[in-house]
Write a protein that holds these residues in place. Structure first.
Motif, mmCIF file in Angstrom:
data_model
loop_
_atom_site.group_PDB
_atom_site.id
_atom_site.type_symbol
_atom_site.label_atom_id
_atom_site.label_comp_id
_atom_site.label_asym_id
_atom_site.label_seq_id
_atom_site.Cartn_x
_atom_site.Cartn_y
_atom_site.Cartn_z
ATOM 1 N N MET A 1 66.205 3.680 49.133
ATOM 2 C CA MET A 1 65.331 3.153 50.186
ATOM 3 C C MET A 1 64.415 4.260 50.686
ATOM 4 O O MET A 1 64.860 5.359 51.013
ATOM 5 C CB MET A 1 66.151 2.613 51.346
ATOM 6 C CG MET A 1 65.319 2.113 52.513
ATOM 7 S SD MET A 1 66.358 1.528 53.880
ATOM 8 C CE MET A 1 65.095 1.007 55.015
ATOM 9 N N SER A 2 63.133 3.991 50.741
ATOM 10 C CA SER A 2 62.173 4.944 51.277
ATOM 11 C C SER A 2 61.723 4.461 52.653
ATOM 12 O O SER A 2 61.402 3.283 52.831
ATOM 13 C CB SER A 2 60.970 5.067 50.339
ATOM 14 O OG SER A 2 60.046 5.990 50.821
ATOM 15 N N TYR A 3 61.696 5.351 53.617
ATOM 16 C CA TYR A 3 61.393 4.955 54.989
ATOM 17 C C TYR A 3 59.886 4.938 55.229
ATOM 18 O O TYR A 3 59.289 5.892 55.716
ATOM 19 C CB TYR A 3 62.101 5.882 55.970
ATOM 20 C CG TYR A 3 63.589 5.655 56.013
ATOM 21 C CD1 TYR A 3 64.102 4.483 56.547
ATOM 22 C CD2 TYR A 3 64.477 6.588 55.510
ATOM 23 C CE1 TYR A 3 65.466 4.243 56.596
ATOM 24 C CE2 TYR A 3 65.852 6.371 55.549
ATOM 25 C CZ TYR A 3 66.334 5.191 56.087
ATOM 26 O OH TYR A 3 67.681 4.966 56.128
ATOM 27 N N THR A 4 59.260 3.835 54.838
ATOM 28 C CA THR A 4 57.822 3.647 54.996
ATOM 29 C C THR A 4 57.550 2.824 56.250
ATOM 30 O O THR A 4 58.438 2.159 56.785
ATOM 31 C CB THR A 4 57.251 2.943 53.763
ATOM 32 O OG1 THR A 4 57.974 1.713 53.562
ATOM 33 C CG2 THR A 4 57.406 3.809 52.530
ATOM 34 N N ASP A 6 56.316 -0.030 56.840
ATOM 35 C CA ASP A 6 56.596 -1.463 56.820
ATOM 36 C C ASP A 6 58.087 -1.785 56.767
ATOM 37 O O ASP A 6 58.483 -2.950 56.867
ATOM 38 C CB ASP A 6 55.868 -2.140 55.649
ATOM 39 C CG ASP A 6 56.238 -1.539 54.307
ATOM 40 O OD1 ASP A 6 56.761 -0.413 54.287
ATOM 41 O OD2 ASP A 6 55.991 -2.193 53.275
ATOM 42 N N THR A 7 58.933 -0.765 56.601
ATOM 43 C CA THR A 7 60.377 -1.006 56.527
ATOM 44 C C THR A 7 61.164 -0.255 57.591
ATOM 45 O O THR A 7 62.378 -0.405 57.675
ATOM 46 C CB THR A 7 60.934 -0.583 55.157
ATOM 47 O OG1 THR A 7 60.767 0.831 54.994
ATOM 48 C CG2 THR A 7 60.235 -1.304 54.021
ATOM 49 N N THR A 8 60.492 0.517 58.398
ATOM 50 C CA THR A 8 61.198 1.490 59.234
ATOM 51 C C THR A 8 60.936 1.304 60.716
ATOM 52 O O THR A 8 59.799 1.160 61.152
ATOM 53 C CB THR A 8 60.789 2.925 58.828
ATOM 54 O OG1 THR A 8 61.015 3.086 57.438
ATOM 55 C CG2 THR A 8 61.601 3.956 59.592
ATOM 56 N N ARG A 9 62.032 1.313 61.470
ATOM 57 C CA ARG A 9 61.971 1.346 62.931
ATOM 58 C C ARG A 9 62.594 2.679 63.361
ATOM 59 O O ARG A 9 63.706 2.994 62.960
ATOM 60 C CB ARG A 9 62.760 0.191 63.521
ATOM 61 C CG ARG A 9 62.180 -1.188 63.218
ATOM 62 C CD ARG A 9 63.171 -2.308 63.505
ATOM 63 N NE ARG A 9 64.203 -2.405 62.473
ATOM 64 C CZ ARG A 9 65.462 -2.036 62.639
ATOM 65 N NH1 ARG A 9 65.871 -1.517 63.805
ATOM 66 N NH2 ARG A 9 66.332 -2.162 61.666
ATOM 67 N N TYR A 31 54.196 3.620 62.180
ATOM 68 C CA TYR A 31 55.618 3.393 62.423
ATOM 69 C C TYR A 31 55.844 2.765 63.801
ATOM 70 O O TYR A 31 55.109 3.041 64.750
ATOM 71 C CB TYR A 31 56.392 4.705 62.334
ATOM 72 C CG TYR A 31 56.577 5.204 60.924
ATOM 73 C CD1 TYR A 31 57.630 4.740 60.144
ATOM 74 C CD2 TYR A 31 55.701 6.125 60.372
ATOM 75 C CE1 TYR A 31 57.802 5.191 58.840
ATOM 76 C CE2 TYR A 31 55.858 6.585 59.073
ATOM 77 C CZ TYR A 31 56.914 6.107 58.310
ATOM 78 O OH TYR A 31 57.064 6.552 57.013
ATOM 79 N N GLU A 32 56.874 1.958 63.903
ATOM 80 C CA GLU A 32 57.324 1.427 65.178
ATOM 81 C C GLU A 32 58.259 2.464 65.800
ATOM 82 O O GLU A 32 59.275 2.817 65.210
ATOM 83 C CB GLU A 32 58.063 0.109 64.965
ATOM 84 C CG GLU A 32 58.639 -0.504 66.231
ATOM 85 C CD GLU A 32 59.452 -1.748 65.934
ATOM 86 O OE1 GLU A 32 60.623 -1.819 66.371
ATOM 87 O OE2 GLU A 32 58.923 -2.647 65.241
ATOM 88 N N ASN A 65 66.350 2.064 62.483
ATOM 89 C CA ASN A 65 67.214 2.362 61.346
ATOM 90 C C ASN A 65 67.125 3.843 60.987
ATOM 91 O O ASN A 65 67.842 4.338 60.127
ATOM 92 C CB ASN A 65 66.927 1.467 60.133
ATOM 93 C CG ASN A 65 65.451 1.410 59.777
ATOM 94 O OD1 ASN A 65 64.630 2.090 60.382
ATOM 95 N ND2 ASN A 65 65.120 0.584 58.797
#
Length: 303
Positions: A1-4, A6-9, A31-32, A65
């Motif tokens: 998993m890469s923390y980009t 669109d996938t990362t909070r 990022y959020e 996350n």
């Protein structure tokens, strides 16, 4: 998993001189970011830029996350990450803790072991570059941890820094940071001594520093600090108080592994003395004030 983006909070804990601009850069990158700091005004400042406010460490940790911590020292990391109700108790399973504080290598190892026991991941990722590097997103980031976790976190780290290196297993980032702080402190002390020597010799100081910085004596310290030194401006980009803490880390760590750091030990004492003289809240370039005092000069006088 890469923390980009669109996938990362991201939960961000610690919005000080370094943490606030770092969190802002993460927002700019998409990022959020949900942030917590004991100083609510700092959280409010980030909210104005699009961040989200957390009312506690637990709330910030549960919102992401990935959780980034940027606090002053090991006791604060232990309180925020390891203590009951801290990050490790609220971060979702499989989540990643990225501690970017400057702490002891031993504490980073404890964090990594405790995270692993809870099904979480951890990196120690201290930084160098001071407030300008944090603002510019040009920090040097020295990382300790597992390769897979480093690879996953790299998109986040690339927002914050330009030189990003995995230095070894847990604690390695902190060991390299300790060496960094040793080099920086000795360099600032040498620059300070040169400045006072040049002043007392009647040399054109700005011209002298320009030519010195163009040769082998040149350094990032001289490039970054020259104008503030000439102006006698010690507005903190990195406080003497924090460098005092870091010099304690490096001298203790060196003693543990049997490495001699005689120059570092001397500069550690000079940093400690400056702190006792009331200059702990000033930038570490205020080592110049200590050299001035030793040379019979007015520490507040013109440079």
């Amino acid at each position: 998993m890469s923390y980009t983006p669109d996938t990362t909070r991201i939960g961000f804990i610690g919005l000080g001189i370094m943490g606030l601009p770092m969190a802002r850069n993460l927002l700019k990158a998409g990022y959020e970011v949900t942030a917590y700091d004991r100083d609510a005004a700092r959280v409010d400042a980030l909210v104005k830029d699009g961040g989200k406010a957390a009312g506690s460490v637990a709330e910030a940790s549960a919102a992401g996350n990935v959780v980034i911590t940027m606090v002053p020292a090991s006791p604060q990391v232990e309180e925020v990450v390891l203590a009951e109700g801290g990050v490790l108790d609220h971060l979702e399973s499989g989540g990643l803790v990225v501690d970017m504080s400057s702490i002891t290598p031993q504490t980073s190892v404890q964090v990594a072991e405790a995270a692993r026991a809870k099904g979480l991941r951890a990196l120690d990722a201290p930084v160098s570059g001071g407030e300008p590097g944090a603002v510019e997103g040009s920090l040097s980031i020295m990382v300790g941890g597992e390769q897979d976790d480093f690879d996953a976190a790299k998109p986040i780290l690339e927002v914050l820094g330009k030189t990003i290196v995995l230095c070894g297993p847990a604690g390695s980032g902190q060991t390299v940071k300790a060496a960094n702080q040793l080099i920086v402190a000795v360099n600032i002390q040498a620059v300070s001594e040169a400045v006072v020597f040049l002043q007392k010799s009647g040399v054109d100081l700005p011209a002298a520093l320009d030519v010195l910085n163009g040769g082998l004596a040149g350094s990032t310290v001289l490039t970054r600090k020259k104008e503030s030194i000439l102006a006698g401006n010690y507005q903190p980009g990195f406080k003497i108080d924090l460098h005092h803490k870091d010099m304690g880390i490096v001298t203790d760590a060196a003693r543990t592994v049997g490495a001699a750091v005689p120059t570092g030990a001397l500069v550690a004492q000079l940093v400690a003395a400056l702190r006792q003289q009331g200059d702990g809240g000033l930038d570490h370039s205020a080592l110049l004030r200590g050299v001035k005092r030793l040379s019979g000069e007015d520490a507040d006088g013109p440079n």
